[in-house]
Design an enzyme around this catalytic site. Structure first.
Site, PDB file in Angstrom:
ATOM      1  N   GLU A 185     -11.566  50.561  52.525  1.00  0.00           N
ATOM      2  CA  GLU A 185     -11.263  51.093  51.205  1.00  0.00           C
ATOM      3  C   GLU A 185     -12.255  50.419  50.277  1.00  0.00           C
ATOM      4  O   GLU A 185     -12.206  49.210  50.054  1.00  0.00           O
ATOM      5  CB  GLU A 185      -9.826  50.745  50.814  1.00  0.00           C
ATOM      6  CG  GLU A 185      -9.432  51.362  49.491  1.00  0.00           C
ATOM      7  CD  GLU A 185      -8.360  50.559  48.805  1.00  0.00           C
ATOM      8  OE1 GLU A 185      -7.418  50.120  49.469  1.00  0.00           O
ATOM      9  OE2 GLU A 185      -8.512  50.331  47.590  1.00  0.00           O
ATOM     10  N   CYS A 243      -7.156  48.531  42.637  1.00  0.00           N
ATOM     11  CA  CYS A 243      -7.929  49.645  43.243  1.00  0.00           C
ATOM     12  C   CYS A 243      -7.568  50.968  42.603  1.00  0.00           C
ATOM     13  O   CYS A 243      -8.348  51.907  42.627  1.00  0.00           O
ATOM     14  CB  CYS A 243      -7.645  49.782  44.731  1.00  0.00           C
ATOM     15  SG  CYS A 243      -7.020  48.346  45.545  1.00  0.00           S
TER      16      CYS A 243
END
Lengths: 504, 504
Positions: free
Chosen positions: A245, A282
């Site tokens: 990610e 994030c």
């Protein structure tokens, strides 16, 4: 080489006394993980569920110590932030314990022998089995939930794999303390030695990814580091799955109707979402599309940001990148500054920054993810400007839309475009505060993450499993879950899904 | 550049009149695929199941023509081989139609909003959605079932993706005829233009993998070509999933008890399995472990192989590699030749080759996959020699064990080793003749295939799907399958798996 740690609140760097892991130590750790992988085959799912719960208990038993260490290394607030995150880590372990007991994740299938349109077919029985030792690289911004004790570790263990984690350079003491808590709990539970390992230092991390005993890599971090690890994987004799990610801009769109109905609430919510945890999430919304006419909403966001105190950032690298990216957004992206950030008197800190640009002028240069409390407002005259602007920016973990019921029909084409570029669509809410649940998906097309799997939610376990089929196997050689009379898990039998029967 | 085709039965190469696809044509084809991907969103699963059945019908309507063209390009027998393979292609399409209707493949999950141990949680609804246009590279040895009309195409379309196939250089006319049959059927069904594309030539194939509109790549072929395509993917701005099945040795083990009980049947079965389709099957057993005492079994295999006529190979490249690899097995691998192969009087042909080596002397040099009718016998004095020998060879799609009931207990540790290195374990049977079914798994650790997914069986569809989560979405904006009152598919609701209700 000795590992150091820095307290962002003071900026003081000190020696941890921890040495970087040597090549020989790494080999010993991964060899122990390989042995543990073999040993784990001998344990049942029930045993593994118990292990996950023991690990959760082990974390919570050392909550005070762990939270204090993490606070000193990350500058994140002890309450609610770090305490909440530790609770999330424990919850994740327990949720995976439930999933392991339930057994649907095994994707068990039985095709009995018999005639098929292509002739007689042998018996095929299939389920998922663990991959092997998993390397876990955590992120600076979640010292518990995306680090040594985080979701990658929990899902890899749940699948039946040992884990070798790399200590994060921004929180090495938290990494060590988390590892100690987990290892103590695992030993107390009677788990095989080698089920958990920890390595320190950049070189050891690179060697870990190259190690032939490692069967998969989970990574949460920067696009640049992710590319480096991918390159290492490509040079392996046998490449392995890489679940990264890497970056996410998380566009958020506010309709004219939403502004009219609840500008004040949106100002509050958006401000909280982009400045929470100092914007180091994030899923932080980094680019918000607002109607140009929404001057009161813009003013409210600006006022909140301008009045906000500097908050600690996780480390000097993030602080420096924050300034550099903001500079590029202004110089190359053509954005205007609405709120100038400023540092606090001590430590590694920063106050929020707000920039603005015409939506029609959004380019890739205005779409760089800035970790930290930075928000770009893209002001549109016509909602038709939004889709072309989004086409300029990278894909994301999430996209968020605020609108009123009578506007959704008109927004349908935009929603379809958004769905193609993200992993989660949020309606009249905020993308931060990711719910950990069976259905959660924390992923998205590149570079948001490895596109076909998730790193949060129960399905994250699927990353660390692979199918095996048994053809015409004697019953005694089958895994228990694939034997004819086993009824403890959902299975697909001759194409028909069957539920587990109670009492198993 | 004009594409040529060669008839292996005669060795004659002729011009097809087909030009290699230009850069501009490729861009037009992938752009059309991207448009079709958008258009496909507007169609239901029921519509897509109908499309798959129409494609199956379209193939079968042109069976005679397709089989004749493929026979002339591959040298494979029309009956049962190519007719059976065309039936398999049609069956695969129809099996995926069933799976699409059943809907379990969507992995639908609903987590209702509510209190959680971590506080209030929003509603999360998740299911899988198609990735986007898929590039399909077929294999020379399955001109239907692993080529333009094969399993990658079927599973990608089933998932809701357009497909752009690369015509195989070893069967370009079969590729074109298959494509025409599929496209005619798709047009007749009313599918959007661009749902199927075909490109010719190596350069166009490389450009296809690099094309930003392509969202995933399915490949069945050599390790060397697979590595080249992987390298191209790594240079993309946005990497995409690569599903490659690259090589497989498929070890087969015969116990002393099995020899005593049924040496003759094993000689027949093993001979048929390694020479069927001239040994050009991904699952061909290439390395068989036999007790050294099984001289009658060895003699029977040798006798059958020595008496066999040369069979056509698919192309000159395979013929040349067959000889070269056999040479390396003798020179570098230390194997002895038991049966020398010979070519036929005309065309590209070869008769079976049998080699032997001590099991204790198996190294990586004796473990190179040779496409064609070649079998290496590894003779063991003690079954304990088998596991160390297997540790020297690459992982495979399959492993096979022949043994008697009273031997399985002793074999358990070996079976555990085998399970870690393959995707399918076959008991007292043969790995060739892969059953297409819900539970089939055609995969394995590298280089057998992309390790966590399968290219055969219903779960192959999972490769071309990704999860999307909807958070607090208005019901009208949800996919039908995620709405509260929809009961037509299995779903997991608040952690509990629920079956579809009849009547939907």
């Amino acid at each position: 080489m000795t590992i150091t740690t820095t307290d962002p609140a003071t900026g003081v760097t000190s020696d941890t006394g921890i040495e970087a892991t040597t090549e020989a130590e790494l080999a010993r750790i991964t060899e122990a993980a390989a042995s543990a992988f073999t040993a784990l085959r001998g344990y049942s799912r029930a045993w593994r569920a118990g292990l996950l719960r023991a690990l959760a208990d082990g974390l919570e038993e050392r909550r005070g110590e762990l939270v204090a260490i993490a606070h000193a290394e990350t500058g994140l607030a002890e309450t609610p932030r770090l305490n909440g995150e530790l609770s999330r880590s424990a919850y994740q372990l327990r949720l995976f314990a439930e999933a392991v007991e339930e057994g649907g994740y095994l994707e068990a299938v039985i095709d009995h022998a018999g005639d098929t349109p292509l002739g007689p077919g042998p018996e095929i029985r299939r389920m998922l089995v663990p991959l092997g030792p998993v390397a876990v690289f955590g992120a600076s911004n979640f010292p518990f939930a995306f680090s040594v004790a985080g979701g990658d570790t929990a899902s890899a263990l749940a699948a039946g794999n040992p884990v070798v984690a790399k200590a994060h350079p921004s929180h090495p003491l938290t990494s060590r303390a988390s590892f100690d808590a987990l290892r103590t709990a695992a030993e107390g539970y009677g788990a095989p030695a080698g089920i958990l390992g920890l390595v320190y230092g950049q070189e050891a991390g690179a060697a870990l990814v190259a190690d032939p005993r490692v069967a998969a890599v989970g990574f949460t971090g920067s696009l640049a580091t992710g590319r480096i690890l991918l390159d290492i994987i490509e040079t392996r004799e046998r490449p392995v799955p890489f679940y990264g990610e890497l970056s996410s801009l998380n566009p958020l769109i506010v309709s004219a109707g939403a502004v009219a109905a609840r500008a004040g609430a949106i100002a509050d919510g958006l401000f909280a979402s982009f400045t929470g945890s100092a914007g180091q999430l994030c899923t932080k919304p980094g680019l918000a599309f607002l109607p140009r006419s929404a001057t009161a909403l813009v003013d409210a966001i600006v006022a909140r940001a301008a009045a906000a105190e500097p908050q600690p950032l996780l480390n000097a690298r993030i602080h420096d990148a924050f300034g550099a990216i903001r500079g590029r957004l202004l110089a190359d992206g053509g954005a205007d500054s609405l709120v100038e950030p400023h540092d606090g008197p001590a430590g590694i800190t920063c106050s929020p920054a707000v920039l603005a640009i015409d939506a029609s002028r959004v380019t890739a240069a205005v779409a760089e993810e800035a970790f930290g409390p930075l928000l770009v407002l893209a002001l549109y005259d016509d909602p038709a400007e939004i889709a072309p602007a989004l086409a300029q920016v990278p894909d994301s973990l999430t996209a968020t839309v605020h609108a009123e019921p009578d506007e959704w029909d008109d927004l349908a084409p935009l929603l379809a475009e958004l769905e193609a570029t993200v992993g989660r669509l949020v309606f009249n809410g905020y993308p931060t505060g990711v719910r950990v649940s069976w259905g959660q998906h924390h992923g998205g097309p590149w570079p948001a993450t490895n596109s076909v799997h998730s790193s949060v939610g129960v399905s994250a376990i699927r990353r660390f499993l692979r199918p095996v089929a048994w053809q015409d196997a004697p019953a005694t050689l089958l895994p228990e879950e694939l034997r004819e009379d086993y009824t403890g898990i959902p299975r697909r039998v001759d194409g028909v899904l069957t539920l587990a029967t109670l009492g198993e």
